[in-house]
Design an enzyme around this catalytic site. Sequence first.
Site, PDB file in Angstrom:
ATOM      1  N   GLY A  13      25.474 -13.764  23.641  1.00 50.15           N
ATOM      2  CA  GLY A  13      25.728 -13.658  25.196  1.00 50.15           C
ATOM      3  C   GLY A  13      24.224 -14.185  25.682  1.00 50.15           C
ATOM      4  N   HIS A  18      26.102  -9.518  20.551  1.00 53.65           N
ATOM      5  CA  HIS A  18      27.129  -8.408  20.285  1.00 53.65           C
ATOM      6  C   HIS A  18      27.706  -8.785  18.906  1.00 53.65           C
ATOM      7  CE1 HIS A  18      26.748  -7.644  24.589  1.00 53.65           C
ATOM      8  NE2 HIS A  18      26.536  -8.928  24.400  1.00 53.65           N
ATOM      9  N   ASP A 116      33.086 -17.622  25.459  1.00 55.30           N
ATOM     10  CA  ASP A 116      33.158 -16.202  25.645  1.00 55.30           C
ATOM     11  C   ASP A 116      34.335 -15.780  26.737  1.00 55.30           C
ATOM     12  OD1 ASP A 116      31.827 -17.319  27.853  1.00 55.30           O
ATOM     13  OD2 ASP A 116      30.555 -15.338  28.164  1.00 55.30           O
ATOM     14  N   ASP A 136      34.493 -10.126  33.206  1.00 58.36           N
ATOM     15  CA  ASP A 136      33.483  -9.924  32.529  1.00 58.36           C
ATOM     16  C   ASP A 136      31.958  -9.491  33.294  1.00 58.36           C
ATOM     17  OD1 ASP A 136      31.431  -9.861  30.466  1.00 58.36           O
ATOM     18  OD2 ASP A 136      31.931 -11.702  29.560  1.00 58.36           O
ATOM     19  N   THR A 139      25.755 -10.700  32.007  1.00 63.56           N
ATOM     20  CA  THR A 139      24.479 -11.140  32.692  1.00 63.56           C
ATOM     21  C   THR A 139      25.146 -11.734  33.872  1.00 63.56           C
ATOM     22  OG1 THR A 139      23.820 -11.395  30.433  1.00 63.56           O
ATOM     23  CG2 THR A 139      22.773 -12.609  32.445  1.00 63.56           C
TER      24      THR A 139
END
Length: 268
Positions: A13, A18, A116, A136, A139
């Site tokens: 990310g 992750h 993602d 989501d 960021t």
Amino acid sequence: MKPQNLWLALEIGNSRLHWGLFTGETLTHTWDTEHISESIIQKLAQCQTLDDVPPEILPGHVRNRQIAPEKTPHPPIFLASVVPDQTAIWQNHPHVRVITLEQIPLLNMYPTLGIDRALALWGAGKKFGFPILVIDAGTALTFTGADANESLLGGAILPGLALQFTTLRQKTAQLPDLEIEIIYLPPRFALNTPEAIQSGIIYTLLAGIQDFCVSWWRLFPDAKIVIKGGDRLLLLKYLQFKFPDIAARLIVEANLIFWGMLEIVRFF
Ligand SMILES: Nc1ncnc2c1ncn2[C@@H]1O[C@H](COP(=O)(O)OP(=O)(O)OP(=O)(O)O)[C@@H](O)[C@H]1O
Ligand SMILES: CC(C)(CO)[C@@H](O)C(=O)NCCC(=O)O
Ligand SMILES: [K+]
């Protein structure tokens, strides 16, 4: 993918990495790390077994749980990244296989869609059923929806919670840096600077999330909405105060991208 095979899922990310460790189709461990330097990645390339993997990648608290017998061969790493510089350092690694949009069976994707978002949507749809909307809270904060035909409906992108605080501080002369881990809602009409910033960001973010959820349910009254990302629990707590009916209908699932990857990796 045989049931006993170990494999690593890595999602890169914009803030951090992750990691997920699977045994076949079972996700046994998850952890986050900072972005990894090129020298550590080179060290990893030399590893023959899981035991040799550097601690920057496999931290002690994961390793100590005896994830595999000694001398287990280095597992494959399936990688999905939204950070091209990081993808570039990983992709020639002997154990790494990069997942791309072409491998995701979702219909109607556009070429620059974030991997993602595609994987989280695919994972959510396969786990909870289509139509599905994924929020989501990372960021960036994104909304990504798919209809009953497993076809991308579209979505939206805005600065995430922490990024809103950071940009406000960086682009103004007088506004301070703030801790955002406040668990109560700030006063709406604030009489000091920190609470005025908190009020502005949090109430508009919540109103925005509410508006997207209501719009989604107008299109698909019974469809599910799932929330993921580093700020999911904080936002859920705020929603519980401000919009409890919406909060009660949200599914919270941190590992959507790993479930999406599993759907792809299953066919390897
Ligand atoms: N230990 C942590 N490190 C970084 N961010 C954290 C941490 N704990 C919670 N967060 C929150 O998580 C958010 C980042 O979310 P997340 O880690 O899901 O993003 P990411 O996956 O790195 O980025 P992207 O959204 O680009 O994929 C930040 O807004 C921050 O407030
Ligand atoms: C929006 C982010 C940054 C969220 O992580 C990522 O999915 C991305 O870089 N997407 C590319 C643009 C798009 O999805 O339309
Ligand atoms: K993300």
